[in-house]
Design an enzyme around this catalytic site. Structure first.
Site, PDB file in Angstrom:
ATOM      1  N   ASP A  63       0.824  -1.073  -0.039  1.00 43.06           N
ATOM      2  CA  ASP A  63       0.221  -0.009  -0.039  1.00 43.06           C
ATOM      3  C   ASP A  63       0.774   1.152  -0.003  1.00 43.06           C
ATOM      4  OD1 ASP A  63       0.738  -0.223   2.787  1.00 43.06           O
ATOM      5  OD2 ASP A  63      -0.996  -0.114   3.563  1.00 43.06           O
ATOM      6  N   SER A  64       2.263   1.083   0.000  1.00 40.38           N
ATOM      7  CA  SER A  64       3.070   2.111  -0.008  1.00 40.38           C
ATOM      8  C   SER A  64       2.986   2.603  -1.575  1.00 40.38           C
ATOM      9  CB  SER A  64       4.681   1.812   0.114  1.00 40.38           C
ATOM     10  OG  SER A  64       4.642   0.472  -0.750  1.00 40.38           O
ATOM     11  N   ASP A  87      -1.054  -6.132  -0.221  1.00 40.72           N
ATOM     12  CA  ASP A  87      -1.348  -5.374   0.989  1.00 40.72           C
ATOM     13  C   ASP A  87      -2.900  -5.334   1.179  1.00 40.72           C
ATOM     14  OD1 ASP A  87       0.770  -5.256   2.744  1.00 40.72           O
ATOM     15  OD2 ASP A  87       1.356  -3.113   1.937  1.00 40.72           O
ATOM     16  N   LYS A  94      -1.444  -9.508   2.775  1.00 46.00           N
ATOM     17  CA  LYS A  94      -0.523  -8.892   4.049  1.00 46.00           C
ATOM     18  C   LYS A  94      -1.378  -8.238   4.822  1.00 46.00           C
ATOM     19  CE  LYS A  94       3.138  -6.015   3.814  1.00 46.00           C
ATOM     20  NZ  LYS A  94       2.696  -4.935   4.798  1.00 46.00           N
ATOM     21  N   GLU A 148      -1.332  -5.793   8.592  1.00 43.61           N
ATOM     22  CA  GLU A 148      -0.592  -5.213   9.526  1.00 43.61           C
ATOM     23  C   GLU A 148      -1.186  -5.668  10.845  1.00 43.61           C
ATOM     24  OE1 GLU A 148      -0.037  -1.025   9.419  1.00 43.61           O
ATOM     25  OE2 GLU A 148       0.721  -1.005   7.485  1.00 43.61           O
ATOM     26  N   GLU A 165       9.425  -4.661  10.653  1.00 46.54           N
ATOM     27  CA  GLU A 165       9.524  -3.305  10.201  1.00 46.54           C
ATOM     28  C   GLU A 165       9.898  -2.259  11.287  1.00 46.54           C
ATOM     29  OE1 GLU A 165       8.322   0.598   7.394  1.00 46.54           O
ATOM     30  OE2 GLU A 165       6.808  -1.332   7.535  1.00 46.54           O
TER      31      GLU A 165
END
Length: 273
Positions: free
Chosen positions: A49-50, A88, A118, A120, A187
């Site tokens: 999502d970056s 993401d 993925k 978080e 991270e």
């Protein structure tokens, strides 16, 4: 027999089996040309999502939508053959309930052909990971610095540098592991914490601003290639694509203004009968 032999794509068990073995090489990809270039080199391509910040110029990952993630993932899947593609789950697409998470993750895999998603992995998400895995959706976890929580944290800040944070992050990693995550991104944490997580969980860890002792590494490709003037401390620039693009554009502009482009090799002549 066809001259074009289909390359076997790496699977979730392939990546899981790399725990303590050959390090996992992962980079981000958001478009078809980049995916084609990186696919033979990488084990994992992460459609992160970056993309919101890197491609769309957004201030954080929070505004990224599910439709954006699906669009970019479709592009990556069109030109990749070997790497495991992980997508993401963007902010607000999985937090409300396990059912919401399943519906959105299933849509991602169905519409893109990617292998895994993925999430978080905050303290609330372990049950969701287990729910998804039980229903056939492979999940990669993500602990430590969580970009989707940047508004709460007041920015992108390293984690695990106090005793309280240390215990919180390792607790989240253990919970994601026990829930069935096949790999965990670690991270922006203290190096000792990254090592402890790696030696504690069964799933392979993929570090970004963590430790060389993780089971693999991931970076945002555009950061690693030197596309931006500023990069995070944990990034090593392996190229300077920003300078290459600038020089090429300046050369092009110079040729256009001097009427040196297009030249004889770039124009078409009338066909003689």
């Amino acid at each position: 027999m066809s001259q074009h032999t289909q390359t076997r794509r790496l699977s979730v068990p392939d990546i899981y089996a790399r725990k303590g073995g050959e390090p996992i090489v992962a980079l981000t990809a958001y478009d078809a040309p980049t995916a084609a270039l990186l696919d033979p080199i990488c084990d994992v391509l992460l459609v992160g999502d970056s993309v919101g910040m890197v491609v769309h110029g957004l201030p954080s990952t929070v505004p990224v939508t599910l439709d954006m993630m699906i669009l970019h993932s479709q592009a990556v899947m069109r030109t990749s053959q070997r790497a495991l593609v992980v997508v993401d789950m963007p902010f607000s697409s999985y937090e409300a309930s396990k059912e919401q998470a399943f519906a959105n993750a299933a849509r991602v895999l169905r519409e893109t052909g990617a292998t895994a998603v993925k999430v978080e992995a905050g303290s609330y998400v372990a049950d969701t990971i287990a729910y998804l895995v039980e229903r056939g959706i492979p999940v990669m976890g993500h602990v430590g610095l969580r970009p989707q929580a940047a508004l709460v944290d007041g920015g992108f800040k390293a984690k695990g540098r106090s005793e309280h944070e240390w215990q919180k992050v390792i607790g989240e990693a253990k919970a994601a592991d026990a829930a069935g995550a096949f790999a965990i991104v670690v991270e922006g944490v203290a190096e000792d914490l990254a090592v402890e997580i790696t030696t504690t969980v069964k799933a392979p860890t993929i570090g970004i601003g963590a430790s060389v002792q993780c089971d693999g590494q991931v970076l945002v490709t555009d950061d690693m290639m030197g596309r931006f003037e500023w990069t995070p401390r944990f990034v090593k620039q392996y190229g300077n694509i920003r300078e290459v693009m600038r020089e090429a554009a300046e050369s092009y502009a110079s040729d256009v203004r001097a009427r040196a482009f297009p030249g004889p090799n770039q124009v078409y002549a009338l066909k003689k009968s």
